[in-house]
Each structure stands twice: as C-alpha cells, then as structure tokens.
Write an enzyme that holds these catalytic residues in place. Sequence first.
Site, PDB file in Angstrom:
ATOM      1  N   GLY A   1       0.794  -1.223   0.000  1.00 37.05           N
ATOM      2  CA  GLY A   1       0.000   0.000   0.000  1.00 37.05           C
ATOM      3  C   GLY A   1       0.824   1.271   0.000  1.00 37.05           C
ATOM      4  O   GLY A   1       0.272   2.370   0.107  1.00 37.05           O
TER       5      GLY A   1
ATOM      6  N   ASP B   1     -11.352   1.105 -14.666  1.00 40.34           N
ATOM      7  CA  ASP B   1     -11.189   1.712 -13.348  1.00 40.34           C
ATOM      8  C   ASP B   1     -10.348   2.982 -13.403  1.00 40.34           C
ATOM      9  O   ASP B   1     -10.180   3.658 -12.386  1.00 40.34           O
ATOM     10  CB  ASP B   1     -10.563   0.706 -12.365  1.00 40.34           C
ATOM     11  CG  ASP B   1      -9.245   0.151 -12.855  1.00 40.34           C
ATOM     12  OD1 ASP B   1      -9.263  -0.584 -13.864  1.00 40.34           O
ATOM     13  OD2 ASP B   1      -8.198   0.448 -12.256  1.00 40.34           O
TER      14      ASP B   1
END
Length: 412
Positions: free
Chosen positions: A54, A180
């Site tokens: 992340g 996306d």
Amino acid sequence: PLAQAYAGHQFGHAARLGDGRAVLLGEQLTPDHKRVDIQLKGAGRTPFSRGGDGRAALAPMLREYLISEALHALGVPCTRILAVVKTGEQVLREEPLPGAIAVRVAASHLRVGTFQYAAWHEDNSLLPALLNYAIARHYPELNSTSNPALAFLQAVMQAQIALVVHWQRVGFVHGVLNTDNVTISAEAIDFGPCAFMEQYDEATVFSSIDRRGRYAFGAQPSITLWNLSRLAEALLPVIDPNPEQAVHLATQVLEGFNPAFNRAWLAMMRGKLGLLSEQPQDAQLVEDWLAQLQQAQLDYTNAHLQLMSLDLPNEAAWQRPELKAWHARWRVRVGNDRPQALTLMSQHNPWVIPRNHLVEQALNSAQEQGDMQPFHALLKELQTPYLLRDLAQKYCTPARSHERVTQTFCGT
C-alpha cells in the site's frame, strides 16, 4: 477515511478491485462552492491491497505531480496533486526506495468501474443510489430529464470525447485506460505508465504492461468507446426495466460516439492547422498531414510549431516532395487569414510538453540524489506551455537516440 471499492476491466479482463494504496479522507467544499475529494495515495495497506504494502515511492508520486500540473496547464481536465510528502520510510521494490505520499484532489473518484461494481453487486438498491449521487454531484441538470440514466450515459460520453480530443491534441498517451481509470467526471486520472509522444506514430505505446498496443496513442478513441460500452452495460437495469429496450436505448447513445468524436477531433485539428472555417476538403488535408508526419518521422509538437512560420522550414525532412506539396496546399487553404490563423494555432499548439527523457531525469535526480532542482526547473517551464518566450533548447528538443524513453511503469 475509507478505501473505495470498484470493479473494472483490466486489459479486457473483468476483475473486482479497489483502492489498494489510497484512502479517501473525505469531500471538501472549495471557496467557490465546488465539491472535491481529498485522497492520500501511498498511505499504506487497505482491504484491497492484494498482498501489496500500500506504499508509494517518491519518483512515481512526483510523476503524478508533474504530469497533472503539465496537463492542467495544457488545458486538459485532470486530477491534481496538492502535495507530495516524503514519509522517511524505505519502500521495498526491486531495491529500497524513499517513500512518499501524494495528496490528490479530484472532482470525485467515481469511475466506470464504480458503476460496474454496483451492477455486479447483489444489492439492487446500490446502482440507483450511486446513479443519483453521481448525477447530483456532476450532472445535476439531468435530474429533470425523462430518463436520467440514459442522459447520464450521454453526458459522460460527451465529456470523455472532449477529454480524449485534448489528449490527441497534445500527444498524450495515458497508457492504462482500464475501466477503473475512466472517471465519471471525465478528469484524467492516474499518471503511472503515461508519456507524451514525440515522433508522430499512432502505434506509440510506452506502458511496460501494454504488450499488444491496446492503449496506443491512436487507439485511445476506440478504447474509450469500449469503456463507455461497459458503463452502458452497468446502467442497463436503470435505463429501462425491459432488458431489450434498455439495450436498444443505450446502443442508440453509443452509436453517436464516432460521429461526435470525429467532429470534435476535426475541429481540434483545424485549430492546430490554423483553419478558421470549415471546408469539405479539410478532413483529407488533416489526414494527409498526419501521414506526412509519420513518413517524415517528425516531432508532433515541433512540427506544428514549425508550421506557424508559414514558410517551408529548411530542415531536410521538410524538403521531401510529398511534404512540400502538402505545405503548398495548406498555404492555399490558409489564404490571406495569416494573422488570425497564427492566433488560432498558438492557442492549440504548446511550445513545451513534458518530454519523457526530461521527466525521467528530474525524477531520478530527486529520488536517487535528493536533488529537486531539475524537477522544479522543468515544472516552472511546463506551467506556461503556450507562452512564447526564450526557452532553453533542452526543453524543446526531442530525445536523442540514447535518451529515448521507450517504457514507463505504474510504480506499484
């Protein structure tokens, strides 16, 4: 803070996705009453990280900053980066890299993939709620229409056409036009494997993961239609309760894409060539011009600037008989409206773009040596791309053979 769930087609393959390295802090009303999202990118793991950390490294976040500021200055709708903040941590990729967080500002982070997620979800109330929210936020004028879902599809299509025409105007190659990465607001988003085309070629690809040219420069209009078709599929239940009628209505909207795009694109190219009026032969003139650019291997940005001299440039590439013949046709077409033509051309043709080798040099200097000076110098020039001034030659010169950037990467 939250991580948004969405779905998407990545290189044509459907997948459930989400913010794997981004968290939305919330919505903010600006002083002029615009609503924007504030998001941290690279802040750590989320439920959608799929085994990743992340995190983000410094250079990819600086790329987001640099490219978004360049696009904004070029007049291209895009998300912006409020700040890039070094974390003091090391991010492990092929080697340890300095970590950073980008603070992204967007009209919203709603995507075609957001609607795909809602359509694929088992909660039948989710899609209508998402549609109502998206219309209220981005297209409130559609609430009074007889079929808001269909009008929404039409509005998003027109906005996406305008965005891609801008890309084709300045030679921008997004690189990863998965569903996306297509926003409902029609802001360009996510600037990882993107780059700017130098030598004109419709097959230009930079992304290291686009091995078949799905998202090549010349394919951006057709893939945008493909992505809009996926949005239409997701909207079918709210377009009409009768599936066949819903397909019929959505298809009618999508069939308008190519004519609308071609009109907008030709109008843009008239601007780049200084054509003040519309004439039937313009489409052929533009087509022949682009063919000559490709055959002569001319720089897309500089070739249009050279046209602004109105006289035939002295470079050897311009002395090819076919290009000389085209130039004579173009001079006749421009006629006596030269001052007005030059004004129009100066509004459509930038003097400076973020050339890929200069971007890479600036990012490498910042990440590897901790020297931000090349980054700030390049950023300063990119903020006034249409201003005629004494530019350092390096900002206008295409990459030499050993400087060429042939691949760009997403930075994850």
